[in-house]
Motif scaffolding. Structure first.
Motif, PDB file in Angstrom:
ATOM      1  N   VAL A 114       0.856  -1.184   0.000  1.00  0.00           N
ATOM      2  CA  VAL A 114       0.000   0.000   0.000  1.00  0.00           C
ATOM      3  C   VAL A 114       0.893   1.234   0.000  1.00  0.00           C
ATOM      4  CG1 VAL A 114      -1.739   1.290   1.307  1.00  0.00           C
ATOM      5  CG2 VAL A 114      -1.828  -1.198   1.250  1.00  0.00           C
ATOM      6  N   THR A 115       0.573   2.176  -0.892  1.00  0.00           N
ATOM      7  CA  THR A 115       1.323   3.427  -0.960  1.00  0.00           C
ATOM      8  C   THR A 115       0.699   4.442  -0.004  1.00  0.00           C
ATOM      9  OG1 THR A 115       1.870   3.012  -3.270  1.00  0.00           O
ATOM     10  CG2 THR A 115       2.093   5.280  -2.486  1.00  0.00           C
ATOM     11  N   ILE A 116       1.493   4.915   0.939  1.00  0.00           N
ATOM     12  CA  ILE A 116       1.059   5.929   1.900  1.00  0.00           C
ATOM     13  C   ILE A 116       1.467   7.289   1.326  1.00  0.00           C
ATOM     14  CG2 ILE A 116       1.161   6.723   4.295  1.00  0.00           C
ATOM     15  CD1 ILE A 116       0.222   3.788   4.030  1.00  0.00           C
ATOM     16  N   PRO A 117       0.502   8.168   1.029  1.00  0.00           N
ATOM     17  CA  PRO A 117       0.868   9.464   0.443  1.00  0.00           C
ATOM     18  C   PRO A 117       1.534  10.384   1.465  1.00  0.00           C
ATOM     19  CG  PRO A 117      -1.481   9.394   0.871  1.00  0.00           C
ATOM     20  CD  PRO A 117      -0.948   8.026   1.200  1.00  0.00           C
ATOM     21  N   GLN A 118       2.395  11.263   0.969  1.00  0.00           N
ATOM     22  CA  GLN A 118       3.069  12.207   1.868  1.00  0.00           C
ATOM     23  C   GLN A 118       2.049  13.179   2.455  1.00  0.00           C
ATOM     24  OE1 GLN A 118       6.058  13.973  -0.601  1.00  0.00           O
ATOM     25  NE2 GLN A 118       4.676  15.512  -1.427  1.00  0.00           N
ATOM     26  N   GLY A 119       2.263  13.544   3.705  1.00  0.00           N
ATOM     27  CA  GLY A 119       1.393  14.499   4.376  1.00  0.00           C
ATOM     28  C   GLY A 119       0.148  13.885   4.990  1.00  0.00           C
ATOM     29  N   ILE A 120       0.038  12.553   4.996  1.00  0.00           N
ATOM     30  CA  ILE A 120      -1.148  11.912   5.590  1.00  0.00           C
ATOM     31  C   ILE A 120      -1.176  12.203   7.082  1.00  0.00           C
ATOM     32  CG2 ILE A 120      -0.110   9.661   6.098  1.00  0.00           C
ATOM     33  CD1 ILE A 120      -2.889   8.592   4.840  1.00  0.00           C
ATOM     34  N   ASP A 121      -2.366  12.340   7.631  1.00  0.00           N
ATOM     35  CA  ASP A 121      -2.509  12.693   9.036  1.00  0.00           C
ATOM     36  C   ASP A 121      -3.012  11.503   9.841  1.00  0.00           C
ATOM     37  OD1 ASP A 121      -2.423  14.248  11.297  1.00  0.00           O
ATOM     38  OD2 ASP A 121      -4.009  15.629  10.688  1.00  0.00           O
ATOM     39  N   ASN A 122      -2.806  11.552  11.115  1.00  0.00           N
ATOM     40  CA  ASN A 122      -3.272  10.523  12.029  1.00  0.00           C
ATOM     41  C   ASN A 122      -4.792  10.360  11.910  1.00  0.00           C
ATOM     42  OD1 ASN A 122      -2.799   8.640  14.162  1.00  0.00           O
ATOM     43  ND2 ASN A 122      -3.706  10.096  15.570  1.00  0.00           N
ATOM     44  N   GLY A 123      -5.252   9.126  11.768  1.00  0.00           N
ATOM     45  CA  GLY A 123      -6.679   8.848  11.703  1.00  0.00           C
ATOM     46  C   GLY A 123      -7.262   8.852  10.301  1.00  0.00           C
ATOM     47  N   GLN A 124      -6.507   9.283   9.303  1.00  0.00           N
ATOM     48  CA  GLN A 124      -7.018   9.265   7.937  1.00  0.00           C
ATOM     49  C   GLN A 124      -7.041   7.832   7.409  1.00  0.00           C
ATOM     50  OE1 GLN A 124      -4.491  12.313   6.023  1.00  0.00           O
ATOM     51  NE2 GLN A 124      -6.398  13.417   5.617  1.00  0.00           N
ATOM     52  N   THR A 125      -7.906   7.601   6.428  1.00  0.00           N
ATOM     53  CA  THR A 125      -8.086   6.265   5.868  1.00  0.00           C
ATOM     54  C   THR A 125      -7.778   6.282   4.381  1.00  0.00           C
ATOM     55  OG1 THR A 125      -9.760   5.724   7.523  1.00  0.00           O
ATOM     56  CG2 THR A 125      -9.741   4.385   5.538  1.00  0.00           C
ATOM     57  N   ILE A 126      -7.031   5.274   3.943  1.00  0.00           N
ATOM     58  CA  ILE A 126      -6.711   5.081   2.529  1.00  0.00           C
ATOM     59  C   ILE A 126      -7.609   3.959   2.013  1.00  0.00           C
ATOM     60  CG2 ILE A 126      -4.934   4.374   0.884  1.00  0.00           C
ATOM     61  CD1 ILE A 126      -2.884   5.387   2.975  1.00  0.00           C
ATOM     62  N   GLN A 127      -8.219   4.171   0.853  1.00  0.00           N
ATOM     63  CA  GLN A 127      -9.085   3.159   0.240  1.00  0.00           C
ATOM     64  C   GLN A 127      -8.336   2.485  -0.906  1.00  0.00           C
ATOM     65  OE1 GLN A 127     -12.917   4.590  -0.997  1.00  0.00           O
ATOM     66  NE2 GLN A 127     -13.167   2.936  -2.472  1.00  0.00           N
ATOM     67  N   VAL A 128      -8.247   1.147  -0.853  1.00  0.00           N
ATOM     68  CA  VAL A 128      -7.643   0.368  -1.928  1.00  0.00           C
ATOM     69  C   VAL A 128      -8.782  -0.431  -2.569  1.00  0.00           C
ATOM     70  CG1 VAL A 128      -5.860  -1.294  -2.562  1.00  0.00           C
ATOM     71  CG2 VAL A 128      -5.503   0.212  -0.598  1.00  0.00           C
ATOM     72  N   SER A 129      -9.214   0.017  -3.739  1.00  0.00           N
ATOM     73  CA  SER A 129     -10.386  -0.573  -4.393  1.00  0.00           C
ATOM     74  C   SER A 129     -10.159  -2.031  -4.782  1.00  0.00           C
ATOM     75  CB  SER A 129     -10.748   0.220  -5.647  1.00  0.00           C
ATOM     76  OG  SER A 129     -11.098   1.531  -5.298  1.00  0.00           O
ATOM     77  N   GLY A 130     -11.201  -2.851  -4.572  1.00  0.00           N
ATOM     78  CA  GLY A 130     -11.200  -4.233  -5.017  1.00  0.00           C
ATOM     79  C   GLY A 130     -10.402  -5.215  -4.189  1.00  0.00           C
ATOM     80  N   MET A 131      -9.835  -4.792  -3.064  1.00  0.00           N
ATOM     81  CA  MET A 131      -9.009  -5.689  -2.257  1.00  0.00           C
ATOM     82  C   MET A 131      -9.742  -6.209  -1.020  1.00  0.00           C
ATOM     83  SD  MET A 131      -6.328  -6.055  -4.024  1.00  0.00           S
ATOM     84  CE  MET A 131      -5.409  -7.044  -2.880  1.00  0.00           C
ATOM     85  N   GLY A 132     -11.064  -6.051  -0.966  1.00  0.00           N
ATOM     86  CA  GLY A 132     -11.850  -6.550   0.162  1.00  0.00           C
ATOM     87  C   GLY A 132     -12.361  -7.954  -0.103  1.00  0.00           C
ATOM     88  N   GLU A 133     -13.458  -8.299   0.543  1.00  0.00           N
ATOM     89  CA  GLU A 133     -14.062  -9.619   0.383  1.00  0.00           C
ATOM     90  C   GLU A 133     -14.639  -9.763  -1.027  1.00  0.00           C
ATOM     91  OE1 GLU A 133     -14.292 -11.991   2.847  1.00  0.00           O
ATOM     92  OE2 GLU A 133     -13.499 -10.783   4.483  1.00  0.00           O
ATOM     93  N   PRO A 134     -14.652 -10.980  -1.580  1.00  0.00           N
ATOM     94  CA  PRO A 134     -15.201 -11.164  -2.924  1.00  0.00           C
ATOM     95  C   PRO A 134     -16.712 -10.958  -2.944  1.00  0.00           C
ATOM     96  CG  PRO A 134     -14.665 -13.283  -1.950  1.00  0.00           C
ATOM     97  CD  PRO A 134     -14.185 -12.229  -1.001  1.00  0.00           C
ATOM     98  N   GLY A 135     -17.224 -10.521  -4.090  1.00  0.00           N
ATOM     99  CA  GLY A 135     -18.656 -10.302  -4.248  1.00  0.00           C
ATOM    100  C   GLY A 135     -19.411 -11.608  -4.426  1.00  0.00           C
ATOM    101  N   GLU A 136     -20.724 -11.506  -4.395  1.00  0.00           N
ATOM    102  CA  GLU A 136     -21.602 -12.660  -4.591  1.00  0.00           C
ATOM    103  C   GLU A 136     -22.209 -12.595  -5.986  1.00  0.00           C
ATOM    104  OE1 GLU A 136     -22.499 -15.008  -2.155  1.00  0.00           O
ATOM    105  OE2 GLU A 136     -21.150 -14.111  -0.677  1.00  0.00           O
ATOM    106  N   LYS A 137     -22.395 -13.723  -6.609  1.00  0.00           N
ATOM    107  CA  LYS A 137     -23.078 -13.813  -7.908  1.00  0.00           C
ATOM    108  C   LYS A 137     -22.460 -12.903  -8.958  1.00  0.00           C
ATOM    109  CE  LYS A 137     -26.559 -16.470  -6.614  1.00  0.00           C
ATOM    110  NZ  LYS A 137     -26.880 -17.713  -7.210  1.00  0.00           N
TER     111      LYS A 137
END
Length: 172
Positions: free
Chosen positions: A122-145
C-alpha cells in the motif's frame, strides 16, 4: 412483500458487492511526512480456487432451485376476511440464492469461499494525518453472484515524534 397483491418484492439473487476489509497500521512521523510504501498482511475470505466460487464440485455446477424457480423468494397466499393477502419470503430450500449445490466442493464445503492470507503493498501518500483512511479498491471480500469485490480501508496511526509535533498543516 405486498398486501392483497399490491407492492412488489425485490430480487435477492442478483450480483452483490463484497464486504470491505478494515486494517489499522502504525507509521512513523517521518513516513507520514514524506510518504512511503507498506506491506500489509491480510487474512480474508477469497474465492475458492477449486470451484471458482460456485460452491459446486469441479466438473459440476449448481442447479436452479425448483421451489422458487431461481428467484430466491417464495409467495404464499392467505385468505382473510378482507380478501387474499400475499406474503413474500426467502425460499427455505436455497436460502434466497436461487440455486442449490447438489455436489459440494470439498475444498470450500460448498460455500464458494476459503480463508486466505496474502500480502499487498500500500502506498502511503506524503502528508497523511493521524486517523485518515486510505481506500484500496477491489481488495476486500469477494462479491456474490459476480458482484464486485469490496475495498480495503487502511486507517493510519502516526506515532508521535521525539521533537516534532504536527498541528493541522504546520510542524512545530
Amino acid at each position: 412483500g405486498g398486501f392483497g397483491g399490491f407492492g412488489g418484492g425485490s430480487r435477492r439473487n442478483g450480483p452483490k458487492r463484497g464486504g470491505d476489509v478494515r486494517q489499522v497500521i502504525d507509521i512513523t512521523f517521518e513516513e507520514a511526512a514524506f510518504g512511503c510504501k507498506k506491506n500489509i498482511t491480510l487474512t480474508k475470505m477469497d474465492l475458492c480456487p477449486e470451484c471458482q466460487g460456485t460452491g459446486a464440485k469441479p466438473g459440476t455446477s449448481p442447479v436452479t432451485c425448483s421451489k422458487c424457480r431461481g428467484t430466491g423468494q417464495v409467495q404464499t397466499q392467505v385468505r382473510t376476511p378482507f380478501g387474499y393477502m400475499t406474503n413474500v419470503g426467502t425460499c427455505p430450500d436455497c436460502k434466497g440464492t436461487g440455486q442449490i449445490v447438489k455436489d459440494p466442493c470439498k475444498n470450500c464445503r460448498g460455500t464458494g469461499k476459503v480463508r486466505k492470507t496474502s500480502t499487498i503493498e500500500v502506498t502511503i501518500p506524503q502528508g497523511i494525518d493521524n486517523g485518515q483512511t486510505i481506500q484500496v479498491s477491489g481488495m476486500g471480500e469477494p462479491g456474490e453472484k459476480g458482484g464486485p469485490s469490496g475495498d480495503l480501508l487502511v486507517t493510519i496511526r502516526v506515532k508521535p515524534h521525539k521533537i516534532f509535533v504536527r498541528k493541522d498543516f504546520d510542524v512545530y
